[in-house]
Scaffold this motif. Structure first.
Motif, PDB file in Angstrom:
ATOM      1  N   PRO A 152       5.926  -2.792  -2.310  1.00 49.95           N
ATOM      2  CA  PRO A 152       4.909  -2.208  -3.477  1.00 49.95           C
ATOM      3  C   PRO A 152       3.470  -2.222  -3.036  1.00 49.95           C
ATOM      4  N   ALA A 153       2.988  -3.304  -2.180  1.00 54.32           N
ATOM      5  CA  ALA A 153       1.986  -3.328  -1.851  1.00 54.32           C
ATOM      6  C   ALA A 153       1.501  -2.317  -0.965  1.00 54.32           C
ATOM      7  N   LEU A 154       2.243  -1.943   0.019  1.00 47.00           N
ATOM      8  CA  LEU A 154       1.947  -0.837   0.758  1.00 47.00           C
ATOM      9  C   LEU A 154       2.011   0.675   0.217  1.00 47.00           C
ATOM     10  N   LEU A 155       2.718   0.627  -0.727  1.00 46.89           N
ATOM     11  CA  LEU A 155       2.872   1.851  -1.721  1.00 46.89           C
ATOM     12  C   LEU A 155       1.674   1.899  -2.762  1.00 46.89           C
ATOM     13  N   GLY A 156       1.124   0.784  -3.077  1.00 50.19           N
ATOM     14  CA  GLY A 156      -0.061   0.827  -3.800  1.00 50.19           C
ATOM     15  C   GLY A 156      -1.298   1.379  -3.082  1.00 50.19           C
ATOM     16  N   PHE A 157      -1.339   0.711  -1.659  1.00 48.16           N
ATOM     17  CA  PHE A 157      -2.379   1.470  -0.660  1.00 48.16           C
ATOM     18  C   PHE A 157      -2.391   2.767  -0.606  1.00 48.16           C
ATOM     19  N   LEU A 158      -1.051   3.249  -0.336  1.00 42.93           N
ATOM     20  CA  LEU A 158      -0.867   4.731   0.027  1.00 42.93           C
ATOM     21  C   LEU A 158      -1.248   5.469  -1.327  1.00 42.93           C
ATOM     22  N   ILE A 159      -0.647   5.022  -2.417  1.00 44.78           N
ATOM     23  CA  ILE A 159      -1.302   6.144  -3.782  1.00 44.78           C
ATOM     24  C   ILE A 159      -2.669   5.881  -3.884  1.00 44.78           C
TER      25      ILE A 159
END
Length: 313
Positions: free
Chosen positions: A173-180
């Motif tokens: 989720p941390a990386l997905l937050g970064f990508l979003i």
């Protein structure tokens, strides 16, 4: 410099508070698990999203990724150095893979992010995440494979990892937050006030909950159960000497912004990954060795980080 030291002291004061509240039986191992989930699944994703959308332009961000070559090369070199170290000073049977993983991989989020925020502020977060991406990918692929090999009943040919499990760990989720956040920033879209306010409250939980988790882990590991030996010392040399030294040397040949290099050096010298103790238990490796390495690396870091800052800032 004094301001940075005071901020770091505040970070470790939170860790000691987590330790004390565990002693008072306010916190349990289940509390640490709940706090970890809150950080990794809610607080950290919003932290990443808001940092990217608030502090960077498209041009600034595209320039960042050229620096990812340093963590990739440095972690590869550190990994091979750990194998060489084991050749010269063989580790006790049943802990070689765990030794290599702890020697190579660092605690980039639960300690790395709060420390870098305390020193550099929000501008350091993208650099923290660049190192985190490489570190996490290595840990959940090569690192977990090395730990699994420590189980005497495991034959190398039987150790396998489902690609979807690995992808789930890497694309957290941390990386997905970064990508979003990157997509939002690239599209030059304004962040609604409600999301900024709501997300800001959650993002502010990242540091205190992360340090509470570390304090809880240290308490339930039991200080009296921590044992120092040659293999634990080898892990500490890897974490606090060889890994940051390799990053610094690479920085003399690969040109990156000064803050990026400083963050990479700090990230490379973080304590042992929290998850190592869980994985050694799951794979029937040397859990006591992992817990001792984690405990000593966290406790010694309080005295190590001021010296490191004196050298790099």
């Amino acid at each position: 410099m004094l301001h940075a030291y005071l901020n770091i002291f505040a970070i470790f004061a939170l860790m000691f508070l987590g330790y004390w509240l565990s002693f008072k039986q306010w916190f349990s191992n289940q509390t640490a698990e709940a706090f970890s989930k809150l950080v990794l699944n809610l607080a950290l994703p919003f932290n990443m999203f808001l940092t990217i959308t608030s502090n960077f332009s498209k041009e600034q961000f595209l320039h960042l990724f050229s620096g990812m070559i340093i963590p990739i090369i440095s972690m590869s070199l550190t990994f091979f150095l750990s194998l060489l170290y084991r050749k010269i000073w063989p580790t006790k049977s049943g802990r070689g893979g765990t030794f290599t993983t702890m020697f190579t991989c660092s605690n980039t989020i639960f300690i790395g992010l709060p420390i870098n925020l305390a020193i550099f502020g929000e501008e350091a977060v993208p650099f923290v995440l660049l190192y985190y991406i490489v570190n996490t990918t290595f840990f959940w692929t090569i690192g977990i494979y090395e730990i699994a090999r420590d189980n005497p009943e495991f034959q190398q040919a039987k150790v396998s990892f489902h690609p979807l499990v690995v992808l789930k760990k890497v694309f957290s989720p941390a990386l997905l937050g970064f990508l979003i956040g990157i997509c939002w920033m690239m599209g030059a879209m304004p962040v609604p006030d409600f999301i900024r306010t709501f997300g800001g409250y959650l993002a502010n939980l990242t540091t205190p909950l992360s340090m509470f988790v570390i304090g809880i882990i240290v308490y339930f590991s039991g200080l009296k159960n921590l044992k120092i030996n040659r293999d634990v010392l080898g892990v500490l040399f890897g974490r606090y000497l060889f890994s940051p030294l390799i990053v610094w040397v690479l920085g003399q040949f690969i040109t990156v912004p000064p803050m990026m290099l400083a963050v990479f050096i700090i990230q490379s010298s973080m304590p042992v990954q929290n998850a190592v103790t869980i994985l050694t238990r799951a794979y029937h490796a040397d859990e006591e060795f992992a817990a001792s390495s984690l405990g000593y690396s966290v406790l010694l870091y309080m005295f190590y980080v001021p010296l490191l800052l004196k050298l790099i800032l």
